[in-house]
Design an enzyme around this catalytic site. Sequence first.
Site, PDB file in Angstrom:
ATOM      1  N   GLU A 425      -1.735 -76.180  -6.251  1.00 37.14           N
ATOM      2  CA  GLU A 425      -0.861 -75.048  -5.721  1.00 37.14           C
ATOM      3  C   GLU A 425      -1.307 -74.660  -4.835  1.00 37.14           C
ATOM      4  O   GLU A 425      -2.324 -74.084  -4.221  1.00 37.14           O
ATOM      5  CB  GLU A 425      -1.356 -73.756  -6.854  1.00 37.14           C
ATOM      6  CG  GLU A 425      -0.387 -72.597  -6.349  1.00 37.14           C
ATOM      7  CD  GLU A 425      -1.174 -71.433  -7.313  1.00 37.14           C
ATOM      8  OE1 GLU A 425      -0.922 -70.251  -6.892  1.00 37.14           O
ATOM      9  OE2 GLU A 425      -1.818 -71.698  -8.409  1.00 37.14           O
ATOM     10  N   ASP A 498      -4.250 -72.057  -9.802  1.00 35.95           N
ATOM     11  CA  ASP A 498      -5.418 -71.139  -9.855  1.00 35.95           C
ATOM     12  C   ASP A 498      -5.529 -70.595 -11.276  1.00 35.95           C
ATOM     13  O   ASP A 498      -4.608 -70.825 -12.209  1.00 35.95           O
ATOM     14  CB  ASP A 498      -4.960 -69.657  -8.880  1.00 35.95           C
ATOM     15  CG  ASP A 498      -4.832 -70.077  -7.470  1.00 35.95           C
ATOM     16  OD1 ASP A 498      -5.609 -71.197  -7.031  1.00 35.95           O
ATOM     17  OD2 ASP A 498      -4.312 -69.306  -6.705  1.00 35.95           O
ATOM     18  N   ASP A 500      -5.551 -67.626 -12.454  1.00 37.37           N
ATOM     19  CA  ASP A 500      -5.074 -66.371 -12.784  1.00 37.37           C
ATOM     20  C   ASP A 500      -3.551 -66.324 -13.366  1.00 37.37           C
ATOM     21  O   ASP A 500      -3.201 -67.512 -13.625  1.00 37.37           O
ATOM     22  CB  ASP A 500      -4.778 -65.506 -11.610  1.00 37.37           C
ATOM     23  CG  ASP A 500      -4.013 -66.098 -10.323  1.00 37.37           C
ATOM     24  OD1 ASP A 500      -3.318 -67.057 -10.685  1.00 37.37           O
ATOM     25  OD2 ASP A 500      -4.298 -65.855  -9.033  1.00 37.37           O
ATOM     26  N   ASP A 502      -0.454 -65.987 -12.124  1.00 38.21           N
ATOM     27  CA  ASP A 502       0.619 -66.844 -11.098  1.00 38.21           C
ATOM     28  C   ASP A 502       0.150 -68.282 -11.278  1.00 38.21           C
ATOM     29  O   ASP A 502       1.156 -69.217 -11.139  1.00 38.21           O
ATOM     30  CB  ASP A 502       0.278 -66.672  -9.652  1.00 38.21           C
ATOM     31  CG  ASP A 502       0.984 -65.232  -9.132  1.00 38.21           C
ATOM     32  OD1 ASP A 502       2.078 -64.834 -10.122  1.00 38.21           O
ATOM     33  OD2 ASP A 502       1.055 -64.559  -8.121  1.00 38.21           O
TER      34      ASP A 502
END
Length: 635
Positions: A425, A498, A500, A502
């Site tokens: 990403e 990641d 998280d 997102d």
Amino acid sequence: MAYTANQLDVLQGLEAVRKRPGMYIGGVSSAGLHHMAWEVLDNSVDEAMNGHATEITLTLHKTGDTVSVADNGRGIPVDKNRKTGKTGLELVLTELHAGGKFQNDGEGNYKTSGGLHGVGASVVNALSKKLTAQVKRDGNEYKMEFAKGKPTTKLLKKKGATRGTGTTITFTVDPTIFPKTQFNPETLKGRLETVSFLHKGVKVNFVDEVNGNKATFQHHNGIADYLNQVLKERNARPIHDAAFGFEKENGERVELVLQWTESTDEHIRSYVNGITTAAGGSHENGFRAGLTKAVRNYIDTHKLTPRGVKITHDDIREGLVGILSVFIADPQFQGQTKDRLNNPEVQAMVDGALRPALEQWLNNNSSVAEQIVARIIAASRARAASRAASASISRKSATNKLTLPGKLSDCSSSGRGDSELFIVEGDSAGGSAKMGRDRAHQAILPLRGKVLNTESANLKKVLDNKELSDLVTAMGCGIGPAFDASKLRYQRIILLADADSDGHHITTLLLTFFYRHLKPLIDDGRVYIAVPPLFRIDIGKETHWAADEEDRIRILEEANGRAKPEISRFKGLGEMMPKVLWETTLNPKTRKLLRVEIADQLETDRVMSDLMGKDPSARFRFIMERAEDAEEIDV
């Protein structure tokens, strides 16, 4: 060591089932666990299928690991078998290949059955910590208990007369066999509703004591109602109003209902004697053959093919949603899990039943037929355009290494071997990964932003997206009609985003792309998800890495106050030092990878359609139903 007869083991009775459960229920994962319930349920369904039962009730008890299935059928026989001296109930539950479904001379107790292997009930008994069988028949009620496949009581007869007939089987799964013993209420509920669709008129009840819910299913229109539900679940918009459906019975029965939609994929659910055949088989082959012949004959007879258009069987079936259910006397399934039908004669049976019926329907409904043919011609033209675009990308990737995407940092090893492609990403994370990787075996491809949601995208739109086009080129295996798994340039494809919310979203978008357009890579076990840390926890001189909040709590509890912990939360992979990224996420010796697998094809398809499809109401419903489960939301 000498290899002699003394090294040979002979497993008695149900020992083989406990020793090798995967041979009988497909494994001890969630799918195998639920297969236990299906085996008992199928026996009750067989009673209903043959006109002996009108109601079935499945109860998930409060503990979550115990299931009861009750029916108002004839009840398992309790008299003694002349050959063995055992009661019929004990035979069915303790002996493999014992039951009343083997007779095929016209005098058997079951004309059609989903349990012809005769091992289902005994297998469930063998893999249960405890099993209790209750039988009502001949005005009496009987009870017998078992543990791990062996009787723990004799056949006990209840005092006094009893009304009605039927069988109730209650079993608790053995935790020494199954690592996870909790049944999923939604999975059980979905299967029960499917049973009610396939056996119209039968009343099917679900009692969920875990959540305090009850549900009753009864569908007098059978698979016609089922088709309507599948269309709603998939948010598939039909291109014609009236669905095509027919039933034909000539000793054996074929039921079919189908409708063409605006979707770009084909979705067929097939069943044999009420058993889901997720892997298809001869009945699906007969369906596809009969469908293609009928539509081609109609198009050719009415000369509807435009000049320059070549219609393929894929064009004819694009957007098709259908339910196929056959009932036959002697089904030959592939394996005990019964996910594929092998009877070669069934192909001709379904083909011969479908082709004339569909041709007649098309001729009698010319306006509907014209809509269907127009949709097929449009599919043919779109497929030709996609094929050209796909071939172009495939040629580019095969020409030489210089045509690979500029942002790809390829590995130096020449063969596929242990090579890995990390899809990362963003450029920042890509930079850390490039510096921290094993250059010989690990390639890095950074993607910018959130990629296209491909749930409802056709192949041309996918290939027009630069990020996905670069990914296809880097992998080298092509896509769509040009897909060739042997040309995949890497041993593993690893999604690295990641930790998280997102990052989870980006991973979900990529999983949608692989599931809808490169599913063979998932089936072949090539696609993985990396698990990078979200937290760094320093306790004294020790450093721990936590993948999520639950992991963080576990580490702190294990530390048990040895020293004051220092906790830091990563904002993203880009802020990790290359050495840290290597140690936690890239190093094969210390990292954690999750292999992407499809345990339940139908459930996966439904969830993907709900969460990634165009209909926002499905996502809203999903959120509202699970809102209480979210303790902390990462925004």
